[in-house]
Design a protein around this motif. Structure first.
Motif, short mmCIF file in Angstrom:
data_model
loop_
_atom_site.label_atom_id
_atom_site.label_comp_id
_atom_site.label_asym_id
_atom_site.label_seq_id
_atom_site.Cartn_x
_atom_site.Cartn_y
_atom_site.Cartn_z
N ALA A 165 -34.60 30.44 0.17
CA ALA A 165 -34.37 29.00 0.30
C ALA A 165 -32.90 28.66 0.44
CB ALA A 165 -34.97 28.27 -0.90
N SER A 166 -32.02 29.53 -0.03
CA SER A 166 -30.58 29.25 0.03
C SER A 166 -29.94 29.75 1.33
CB SER A 166 -29.87 29.90 -1.16
OG SER A 166 -30.00 31.31 -1.13
N ILE A 167 -30.70 30.46 2.15
CA ILE A 167 -30.14 31.03 3.39
C ILE A 167 -30.23 30.01 4.52
CG2 ILE A 167 -30.37 32.84 5.13
CD1 ILE A 167 -31.53 34.65 2.95
N LEU A 190 -41.22 39.47 2.78
CA LEU A 190 -39.96 38.88 3.25
C LEU A 190 -40.23 37.90 4.39
CD1 LEU A 190 -36.86 38.71 3.21
CD2 LEU A 190 -36.85 40.63 4.83
N ALA A 191 -41.07 38.30 5.33
CA ALA A 191 -41.39 37.43 6.46
C ALA A 191 -41.99 36.11 5.99
CB ALA A 191 -42.35 38.14 7.42
N ARG A 195 -40.28 32.46 6.52
CA ARG A 195 -41.04 31.41 7.22
C ARG A 195 -41.20 30.17 6.35
NH1 ARG A 195 -44.32 35.73 9.17
NH2 ARG A 195 -45.77 35.41 7.42
N THR A 196 -41.59 30.39 5.10
CA THR A 196 -41.83 29.27 4.19
C THR A 196 -40.59 28.41 4.01
OG1 THR A 196 -43.54 30.50 3.00
CG2 THR A 196 -42.51 28.67 1.83
N ILE A 203 -37.75 40.03 12.22
CA ILE A 203 -37.93 41.28 11.50
C ILE A 203 -38.54 42.27 12.49
CG2 ILE A 203 -39.07 42.48 9.61
CD1 ILE A 203 -39.08 39.88 8.07
N GLU A 204 -37.85 43.36 12.73
CA GLU A 204 -38.27 44.32 13.75
C GLU A 204 -38.42 45.71 13.15
OE1 GLU A 204 -37.06 45.62 18.31
OE2 GLU A 204 -35.64 44.48 17.11
#
Length: 243
Positions: A165-167, A190-191, A195-196, A203-204
């Motif tokens: 949320a801080s990014i 993480l994905a 997204r949320t 992400i690859e």
């Protein structure tokens, strides 16, 4: 490349500064090291980034321990002397420490002419630190990339997934197909977190690659995979920092 010293809250961190190939370039990149510390292979990578027009800073994240290394990335973890030493430095150099230090790293880049947009890239232990630095300094870091970063979505409070949320930066994560430190379940977690929280991200998965494939002196280095990583990283930085 020249050696510089950076004053932090906890002491003085040594760092390598690589000026951009173009004297008029103003974008900068903090290069977060892997667990084996600053050394020739990382400096070569930093010089390649600088050749694309970025001022690059490679700080020693383990500076609190004084002099150490250099370590052999192929054997250091298995060695009965250096293995415990590295694990101790890893355990005792917390994410919070690096996030705090990153403010000083950003200031050092600015003082050395990187007055434009700033990105962060990290490998291994540096991957999570690059993402967390972006969260800690959202008004200063606009791009963050992780390659074979470990524990990006663990249960730990300082896991990047728990700080998504801080990014505000754009995020790129390149994961190895074979990597116990970042298994598929963590990738999915993480994905979902990114997204949320509305983080612009990619992400690859790098099929067939193992943890460490990007770094030339690592036992898992893969030249073809490493060149693919370079293409993705440079595209990502150009789209984000050069706009």
């Amino acid at each position: 490349m020249r050696d510089i010293e950076i004053r932090t809250k906890d002491g003085t961190a040594k760092a390598a500064f690589v000026p951009p190939a173009s004297p008029t370039a103003r974008a900068g990149v903090i290069f977060y090291m892997d667990a084996f510390g600053p050394r020739a292979s990382l400096y070569t990578m930093a010089e390649r980034l600088a050749g694309q027009g970025y001022a690059v800073l490679v700080p020693d994240l383990f500076y609190r321990f004084g002099a150490y290394g250099p370590f052999d990335a192929k054997t250091a973890f298995a060695n009965e002397v250096t293995g415990p030493q590295i694990r101790k430095m890893l355990a005792e150099t917390t994410q919070e420490m690096t996030m705090c230090d990153s403010g000083a790293f950003l200031d050092a880049l600015h003082e050395n002419g990187a007055t434009g947009p700033i990105g962060a890239v990290g490998y291994c232990m540096g991957g999570a630190r690059a993402l967390n630095a972006a969260g800690a300094w959202p008004d200063r870091i606009v791009a963050a990339a992780s390659f074979h970063g470990g524990n990006l979505a663990s249960d730990a409070p300082d896991s990047p997934a728990n700080r998504a949320a801080s990014i505000k930066a754009r995020v790129y994560v390149g994961s190895a197909e074979v990597d116990n430190s970042f298994p598929p379940a963590q990738s999915a977690r993480l994905a979902e977190a990114l997204r949320t929280d509305g983080v612009d991200h990619i992400i690859e998965n790098y099929a067939g690659m193992q943890h460490g494939w990007c770094v030339p002196d690592h036992r898992a280095y893969d030249e073809k995979g490493a060149e693919r990583h370079w293409r993705r990283l440079l595209e990502f930085l150009a789209d984000t920092l050069d706009g």
